[in-house]
Design a protein around this motif. Structure first.
Motif, PDB file in Angstrom:
ATOM      1  N   GLN A 106       3.186   6.792   8.446  1.00 18.17           N
ATOM      2  CA  GLN A 106       3.760   7.649   7.413  1.00 18.17           C
ATOM      3  C   GLN A 106       4.313   8.885   8.126  1.00 18.17           C
ATOM      4  O   GLN A 106       3.714   9.964   8.096  1.00 18.17           O
TER       5      GLN A 106
ATOM      6  N   GLU B 193       2.771   1.117   1.557  1.00 16.96           N
ATOM      7  CA  GLU B 193       2.620   2.442   2.142  1.00 16.96           C
ATOM      8  C   GLU B 193       3.347   2.510   3.468  1.00 16.96           C
ATOM      9  O   GLU B 193       3.277   1.585   4.281  1.00 16.96           O
TER      10      GLU B 193
ATOM     11  N   LEU C 297       6.052   8.432   2.533  1.00 19.64           N
ATOM     12  CA  LEU C 297       4.789   7.922   2.007  1.00 19.64           C
ATOM     13  C   LEU C 297       4.822   6.431   1.728  1.00 19.64           C
ATOM     14  O   LEU C 297       3.831   5.727   1.944  1.00 19.64           O
ATOM     15  N   GLU C 298       5.946   5.947   1.174  1.00 18.04           N
ATOM     16  CA  GLU C 298       5.993   4.552   0.749  1.00 18.04           C
ATOM     17  C   GLU C 298       7.396   3.984   0.846  1.00 18.04           C
ATOM     18  O   GLU C 298       8.371   4.732   0.937  1.00 18.04           O
TER      19      GLU C 298
END
Length: 129
Positions: free
Chosen positions: A75, A69, A50-51
């Motif tokens: 992602q 992000e 996600l990050e």
């Protein structure tokens, strides 16, 4: 007793870095590096990256933190046994430095966890010898 993330959420991160002479301007204090990250899911649960959180330190001890992000606009979801690889870059004011950090992950079972990124060097080969 083992924690769930030790058995289900096993993400191994390895990094290789290269100096980019054609994108660097040493006279102006600009040293460009590319780094290729390999993320392997050794666990039993798929997980989405996600990050990212990077701590970049140059040879003078100046620290820069980067949060954002995903990675390179993505992602990725990495299934058990799969590998995800990408290349990105960093620019330092010195010919040597280091990076380390972590990825914020979300497993398919809804568990959030951190995948650590061990420190690695950004350096001109001539500086290391």
């Amino acid at each position: 007793m083992s924690r769930p993330d030790e058995t289900h959420h096993q993400i191994r991160v390895s990094v290789r870095s290269d100096y980019l002479a054609d994108q660097s301007e040493p006279g102006d204090g600009r040293y460009a590096f590319a780094y290729t990250v390999t993320i392997e899911n050794l666990g039993t649960q798929a997980a989405r990256l996600l990050e990212r959180h990077w701590i970049i330190t140059d040879g003078d001890g100046q620290v820069q933190e980067v949060r954002g992000e995903g990675v390179v606009g993505q992602q990725p979801r990495i299934a058990p046994g799969e590998t995800y690889r990408y290349t990105s870059g960093a620019v330092l004011a010195t010919p040597v430095g280091s990076m380390q950090g972590s990825y914020g992950m979300l497993a398919d079972d809804g568990t959030r966890f951190e995948a650590p990124i061990s420190p690695f060097s950004l350096a001109l080969q001539a500086v290391l010898h």
